[in-house]
Scaffold this motif. Sequence first.
Motif, PDB file in Angstrom:
ATOM      1  N   GLU A 187       0.463  -1.376   0.189  1.00  0.00           N
ATOM      2  CA  GLU A 187       0.180   0.214  -0.117  1.00  0.00           C
ATOM      3  C   GLU A 187       0.997   1.717   0.350  1.00  0.00           C
ATOM      4  OE1 GLU A 187      -3.082   2.596   2.794  1.00  0.00           O
ATOM      5  OE2 GLU A 187      -2.611   0.117   3.347  1.00  0.00           O
ATOM      6  N   ILE A 188       0.315   2.033  -0.716  1.00  0.00           N
ATOM      7  CA  ILE A 188       1.068   3.517  -0.787  1.00  0.00           C
ATOM      8  C   ILE A 188       0.880   4.669   0.145  1.00  0.00           C
ATOM      9  CG2 ILE A 188       1.847   5.999  -2.567  1.00  0.00           C
ATOM     10  CD1 ILE A 188       1.126   4.187  -4.928  1.00  0.00           C
ATOM     11  N   ILE A 189       1.748   4.674   1.050  1.00  0.00           N
ATOM     12  CA  ILE A 189       1.465   5.247   2.046  1.00  0.00           C
ATOM     13  C   ILE A 189       1.049   7.017   2.005  1.00  0.00           C
ATOM     14  CG2 ILE A 189       1.231   3.407   3.494  1.00  0.00           C
ATOM     15  CD1 ILE A 189       3.897   4.501   4.567  1.00  0.00           C
ATOM     16  N   ASP A 190       2.370   6.854   1.521  1.00  0.00           N
ATOM     17  CA  ASP A 190       2.616   8.297   1.529  1.00  0.00           C
ATOM     18  C   ASP A 190       3.533   8.930   0.496  1.00  0.00           C
ATOM     19  OD1 ASP A 190       5.054   8.514   2.418  1.00  0.00           O
ATOM     20  OD2 ASP A 190       4.619   8.944   4.448  1.00  0.00           O
ATOM     21  N   ASP A 191       3.243  10.136  -0.606  1.00  0.00           N
ATOM     22  CA  ASP A 191       4.380  10.741  -1.205  1.00  0.00           C
ATOM     23  C   ASP A 191       5.886   9.581  -1.029  1.00  0.00           C
ATOM     24  OD1 ASP A 191       2.011  12.163  -1.803  1.00  0.00           O
ATOM     25  OD2 ASP A 191       3.014  14.236  -1.314  1.00  0.00           O
ATOM     26  N   CYS A 192       6.608   9.168  -0.793  1.00  0.00           N
ATOM     27  CA  CYS A 192       7.733   8.745  -0.279  1.00  0.00           C
ATOM     28  C   CYS A 192       7.580   7.637  -0.040  1.00  0.00           C
ATOM     29  CB  CYS A 192       8.540   9.940  -0.288  1.00  0.00           C
ATOM     30  SG  CYS A 192       8.389   9.638   1.720  1.00  0.00           S
ATOM     31  N   SER A 193       6.808   6.887  -0.073  1.00  0.00           N
ATOM     32  CA  SER A 193       6.853   5.456   1.435  1.00  0.00           C
ATOM     33  C   SER A 193       5.711   4.882   0.827  1.00  0.00           C
ATOM     34  CB  SER A 193       7.483   5.611   2.702  1.00  0.00           C
ATOM     35  OG  SER A 193       6.327   6.324   3.562  1.00  0.00           O
ATOM     36  N   PHE A 194       6.062   3.401   0.961  1.00  0.00           N
ATOM     37  CA  PHE A 194       4.835   2.223   1.472  1.00  0.00           C
ATOM     38  C   PHE A 194       5.150   1.056   2.102  1.00  0.00           C
ATOM     39  CE2 PHE A 194       7.612   0.835  -1.679  1.00  0.00           C
ATOM     40  CZ  PHE A 194       8.754  -0.148  -1.277  1.00  0.00           C
ATOM     41  N   LYS A 195       4.464   0.017   2.384  1.00  0.00           N
ATOM     42  CA  LYS A 195       3.885  -0.737   3.714  1.00  0.00           C
ATOM     43  C   LYS A 195       3.333  -1.933   2.391  1.00  0.00           C
ATOM     44  CE  LYS A 195      -0.383   0.010   5.726  1.00  0.00           C
ATOM     45  NZ  LYS A 195      -0.878   0.344   6.527  1.00  0.00           N
ATOM     46  N   VAL A 196       4.386  -2.741   3.192  1.00  0.00           N
ATOM     47  CA  VAL A 196       3.655  -4.355   3.451  1.00  0.00           C
ATOM     48  C   VAL A 196       3.053  -5.442   4.210  1.00  0.00           C
ATOM     49  CG1 VAL A 196       4.575  -6.126   1.568  1.00  0.00           C
ATOM     50  CG2 VAL A 196       6.241  -3.807   1.299  1.00  0.00           C
ATOM     51  N   THR A 197       2.261  -5.005   4.124  1.00  0.00           N
ATOM     52  CA  THR A 197       1.766  -6.293   5.143  1.00  0.00           C
ATOM     53  C   THR A 197       1.288  -7.540   4.876  1.00  0.00           C
ATOM     54  OG1 THR A 197      -0.641  -5.849   4.281  1.00  0.00           O
ATOM     55  CG2 THR A 197       0.000  -4.076   5.809  1.00  0.00           C
TER      56      THR A 197
END
Length: 166
Positions: free
Chosen positions: A60-70
């Motif tokens: 999931e793209i969480i903001d303008d410069c990062s993503f998370k993987v669940t």
Amino acid sequence: QDNTTGSTTSEGNTTGNSGTTGDSEPTTGQEPGSCGKTHPKVGYTGTLSTLAHRVAGTIEIIDDCSFKVTNFHYDGLGPDAFWYAASTADGEFDTIVTAQLTGTAYKGGEKEFTLNQGVTWDSIAKLSIWCRRFNQNFGDATLQPGTGTSGSNDCTNENGSTNGNI
């Protein structure tokens, strides 16, 4: 070092997925979660395919410069693994977007990653855990509008009316 099919950008990102090693490693950007949430792809999601090294999870793209993987799984045994990007859903993975993943195993937790300096969501449609040394895709996901919690604050539904919470 074989650098015949890739190049190093002015930001120090090595590009090209044909086993290139480049002269410099990518430089990391800001801390995860420290960017704004203005990019239209914030909230996009994708499910990783499992092609090698037990890769699995949901991006999931969480903001303008990062993503998370669940529910992130990766055995950490790829000798030269990075998150790579393709600019289209059917394009080649040609840009390193995060620091190297080699040596770290993930067994179902959640992990946030920050894009390298100079990399934006504008040129990313698909992400892969890619082994540069062996030109191998371990698993990839196409990013699409999702139902993630980090997305837009827009209070309208698909018909353009408000949802009653304002």
